[in-house]
Each structure stands twice: as C-alpha cells, then as structure tokens.
Design an enzyme around this catalytic site. Structure first.
Site, PDB file in Angstrom:
ATOM      1  N   CYS A  22      -5.734  13.188 -19.869  1.00 29.81           N
ATOM      2  CA  CYS A  22      -7.199  13.225 -19.929  1.00 29.81           C
ATOM      3  C   CYS A  22      -7.813  11.843 -19.670  1.00 29.81           C
ATOM      4  O   CYS A  22      -7.490  10.872 -20.360  1.00 29.81           O
ATOM      5  CB  CYS A  22      -7.620  13.731 -21.311  1.00 29.81           C
ATOM      6  SG  CYS A  22      -9.378  13.541 -21.641  1.00 29.81           S
ATOM      7  N   TRP A  51      -5.775  21.945 -27.357  1.00 27.32           N
ATOM      8  CA  TRP A  51      -4.609  21.046 -27.306  1.00 27.32           C
ATOM      9  C   TRP A  51      -3.575  21.339 -28.385  1.00 27.32           C
ATOM     10  O   TRP A  51      -3.930  21.593 -29.537  1.00 27.32           O
ATOM     11  CB  TRP A  51      -5.072  19.603 -27.444  1.00 27.32           C
ATOM     12  CG  TRP A  51      -6.042  19.192 -26.388  1.00 27.32           C
ATOM     13  CD1 TRP A  51      -7.398  19.141 -26.514  1.00 27.32           C
ATOM     14  CD2 TRP A  51      -5.746  18.800 -25.045  1.00 27.32           C
ATOM     15  NE1 TRP A  51      -7.956  18.726 -25.319  1.00 27.32           N
ATOM     16  CE2 TRP A  51      -6.969  18.514 -24.410  1.00 27.32           C
ATOM     17  CE3 TRP A  51      -4.560  18.658 -24.319  1.00 27.32           C
ATOM     18  CZ2 TRP A  51      -7.045  18.094 -23.091  1.00 27.32           C
ATOM     19  CZ3 TRP A  51      -4.627  18.238 -23.004  1.00 27.32           C
ATOM     20  CH2 TRP A  51      -5.865  17.958 -22.402  1.00 27.32           C
ATOM     21  N   THR A  71     -11.757  18.649 -28.348  1.00 26.89           N
ATOM     22  CA  THR A  71     -11.538  17.689 -27.271  1.00 26.89           C
ATOM     23  C   THR A  71     -10.754  16.460 -27.722  1.00 26.89           C
ATOM     24  O   THR A  71     -10.778  16.068 -28.886  1.00 26.89           O
ATOM     25  CB  THR A  71     -12.898  17.229 -26.688  1.00 26.89           C
ATOM     26  OG1 THR A  71     -13.717  16.736 -27.747  1.00 26.89           O
ATOM     27  CG2 THR A  71     -13.614  18.384 -25.999  1.00 26.89           C
ATOM     28  N   VAL A  72     -10.066  15.877 -26.762  1.00 27.10           N
ATOM     29  CA  VAL A  72      -9.474  14.545 -26.919  1.00 27.10           C
ATOM     30  C   VAL A  72     -10.331  13.569 -26.125  1.00 27.10           C
ATOM     31  O   VAL A  72     -10.936  13.979 -25.127  1.00 27.10           O
ATOM     32  CB  VAL A  72      -8.022  14.515 -26.395  1.00 27.10           C
ATOM     33  CG1 VAL A  72      -7.101  15.273 -27.317  1.00 27.10           C
ATOM     34  CG2 VAL A  72      -7.900  15.014 -24.963  1.00 27.10           C
ATOM     35  N   TYR A 113     -15.952  15.720 -11.865  1.00 17.75           N
ATOM     36  CA  TYR A 113     -15.977  17.056 -12.497  1.00 17.75           C
ATOM     37  C   TYR A 113     -17.126  17.893 -11.931  1.00 17.75           C
ATOM     38  O   TYR A 113     -17.002  19.103 -11.768  1.00 17.75           O
ATOM     39  CB  TYR A 113     -16.114  16.931 -14.022  1.00 17.75           C
ATOM     40  CG  TYR A 113     -14.824  16.529 -14.702  1.00 17.75           C
ATOM     41  CD1 TYR A 113     -13.967  17.496 -15.240  1.00 17.75           C
ATOM     42  CD2 TYR A 113     -14.440  15.197 -14.808  1.00 17.75           C
ATOM     43  CE1 TYR A 113     -12.789  17.139 -15.863  1.00 17.75           C
ATOM     44  CE2 TYR A 113     -13.252  14.826 -15.424  1.00 17.75           C
ATOM     45  CZ  TYR A 113     -12.425  15.807 -15.952  1.00 17.75           C
ATOM     46  OH  TYR A 113     -11.249  15.455 -16.547  1.00 17.75           O
TER      47      TYR A 113
END
Ligand SMILES: N[C@@H](CCC(=O)N[C@@H](CS)C(=O)NCC(=O)O)C(=O)O
Length: 338
Positions: free
Chosen positions: A59, A92, A126-127, A190
């Site tokens: 990521c 995740w 999220t990370v 993105y």
C-alpha cells in the site's frame, strides 16, 4: 473525524468492486482523528514500545509510514505488524505471520483492532493504522498525520543523525506541494484507475500528467522537492512513483509515458530508491499481488504480470550534480536488505 466515525462516501468496497459508481473516484479522507502526541491530549501519549504500526508493504499510503519510521530510526520504539498483500471484503489479514495471527496483537485481522475500539465501525479497514498494544484498540488511521507526528511528536526517540523531514521553516511549502501531489498524483492514479466514466478517466489522466510535467520542471533545477534535503514531500511522491511502471501504467491506464520514459522524474526517483530507507522498503511482488489480485473488477483473471524488470532502478543517477544534502546535517539510516 475525532473519535466516533460516521458513514460517508469512501473508497472501501466489497467483493473486489473498486470502480466508482459515479463518474469520478471519491477517496475517503475522513480518518479516525485521535493522535499519539507528546502531551497525550488525545489520550495517547508518546511512549516507547506502546504502539504498533500496522502496514501492508503493497500500500502506497502505508509505505510512507514505513519509510519515515526507518529514516527516523523508530524501529525499536514503534513495532510494526505487516499484513499480506491481498485481502477480502473484511479487509487486511496477518496471513504472512505464523498461524495467520499478528504475534504482538494476537489478532488475525486488522479489523479486530478497529472493532475493539468502535464495535460498529462503518468504514474501510485501512492501513496504515497505529494500534495501542495495551488495549488492542486502533488509535488512528490518519494517513497524512501519522508521518508528520512521527517527525514532530516523537523527536526524543529519533535516532542520532535522524533527518528533519518536516523543518519548521519549510512547512508551508511542503504542505502546498504535498497537497498538489496528493490530488493529482498520489490519488490521481487511483482516479485514473477507478474512474466510472471515460470523461472522469480522461480528466484524471490530464491532471496527473500535467502535474508530473510540473514536477519534472521543478525537479530539473533542484535535487529534492522542497529545500535542499529530503523532506516529507519527497517521501509522499516517491511511494507513487515507485509503483508507476509496475502497476499504475498498465493496471490504472496511467500510460502517457512510463516513469522510466520521463527523464527528470526517473532520475529523481532512482536517487531516492538508491537511498537507504527508500528502495530497501520496496516489495515488488507484494505490490503487484495487491493491485492485480484485489481489484477483480479491473483484472477479473487476477493474473499478476511477471514484469517489469526492476533491475533498471539500480542504474546510477546523475542527481548529485544538482547539489543538495539528502539528510541535511544528519546521516542516512543503516542500509538493510529487503
Ligand atoms: N483511505 C485512506 C487510507 C489509505 C488506504 O486507502 N489504504 C488502502 C490500501 S492502499 C486500504 O487499506 N484499503 C482497504 C479498504 O479500503 O478496505 C486514504 O485515502 O488515504
């Protein structure tokens, strides 16, 4: 957002659907806003050994925090949990760890740390995320603030010779450049890849490559983005550039040129890549596995490309001729293997 998240438009999806339902991709930047600070005003004081930085090497947003933690020498102060490159609709997992469980947090999914603090957490898991190991609860997933706080709130734990990645005199300029880079480049790729219409895609493509042209001009006369040393602005640009030819050029259709066909940016990116803390944190296979396997609406076969050959990243650069002092009055971190 401070401590109670609400459901808003965001970028988390289920079942491999990532393409925007509207014309343009709309990224959720409404984070869990509690922070780890020196004065502990959010309830989370700086404390060596207490927090775990949870990342995925794949990521780009997490990659920033991996690089900054290493440049500042915080590895023994803030431990790091690493999720595998792919994830399902529950996000995740710690599938790279023995038994599929993070050895410090004792959980199989990052989601468990989010739900421990917010049982009805409605948004993307999220990370990067900072987790309090004393409670197992997530503290923050605020991407831009995590790295700036590592630079400014954790100074007493920095290694000797750590660079100042957010020098006070340059903060306004760093913020300004980082903002342009965020909208047009970091998130711009993105917006190309997840555009829900031809028009949305072309608009994102034009903004991306105009900004890359602007960055090329800026970097043709100076070694780093702001000032004459590496700053937070360079870290943020690097994590997108390093993924460009391997992922964004093909998978996200950001294909006016490859990075390796844009001479100034390619030289600049190799300069950083060959600096300890940058290239040695790049996991090519995990990067490719993530994008090509997770976005099944863009790549239904989930076939991961073999290329590109990344040997060209080690070709010497010519940026030293521009002057600049990568670490200012400080020093590089110890080199490490990936
Ligand atoms: N949404 C944030 C967080 C970073 C982020 O989107 N990370 C991605 C991986 S690159 C993630 O964790 N996605 C999982 C999900 O949304 O379920 C941002 O826009 O800066």
């Amino acid at each position: 957002m401070t401590s109670s998240p609400t459901d808003t438009a965001d970028d988390h999806t289920t079942g491999g659907r990532y393409v925007a339902s509207g014309e343009e991709f709309d990224r959720d930047t409404d984070y869990i806003g509690t922070r780890v600070t020196r004065d502990g005003r959010f309830g989370y004081p700086v404390e060596a050994g207490r927090y775990r930085l949870v990342v995925a090497n794949a990521c780009p947003w997490a990659h920033r925090s991996i690089i900054v933690r290493r440049l500042l020498g915080l590895e023994d102060v803030i431990s790091m949990g690493v999720c595998g490159p792919t994830h399902d609709e529950r996000s995740w997992t710690f599938d790279l760890d023995e038994g599929g469980v993070d050895p410090v947090l004792g959980i199989p999914r990052l989601q468990d740390a989010y739900l421990k603090r917010f049982p009805d957490y409605p948004k993307g898991i999220t990370v990067p995320a900072l987790v309090d190991t004393t409670t197992g609860e997530v503290v923050t997933n605020d991407v831009p603030t995590i790295t700036l706080d590592l630079s400014t709130e954790w100074t007493e734990h920095h290694r000797a010779g750590a660079p100042d990645l957010y020098p006070e005199a340059l903060r306004a300029e760093i913020d300004e450049v980082a903002d342009l880079v965020f909208h047009d480049v970091n998130n711009g790729v993105y917006k190309c890849g997840f555009a829900g219409s031809q028009r949305g895609y072309e608009r994102a493509y034009d903004s991306l490559f105009s900004r890359l042209d602007w960055l090329s001009d800026r970097l043709s006369g100076q070694r780093f983005l702001v000032g004459d040393t590496i700053t937070e602005a360079d870290v943020r640009l690097f994590t997108t550039l390093v993924r460009f030819d391997a992922v964004y050029h093909g998978h996200f259709k950001a294909n006016r040129q490859k990075l390796s066909e844009m001479p100034v940016l390619w030289d600049y990116a190799r300069d950083l890549f060959q600096t300890p803390g940058f290239g040695d944190t790049v996991e090519w296979q995990q990067i490719k596995d993530h994008y090509y396997k997770v976005h099944t609406d863009l790549n239904p076969t989930q076939i991961v490309p073999k290329g590109p050959d990344t040997g060209n990243w080690y070709v010497p650069h010519s940026r030293a001729a521009l002057g600049g002092r990568p670490f200012g009055d400080g020093t590089a971190p110890e080199p490490q293997g990936v």
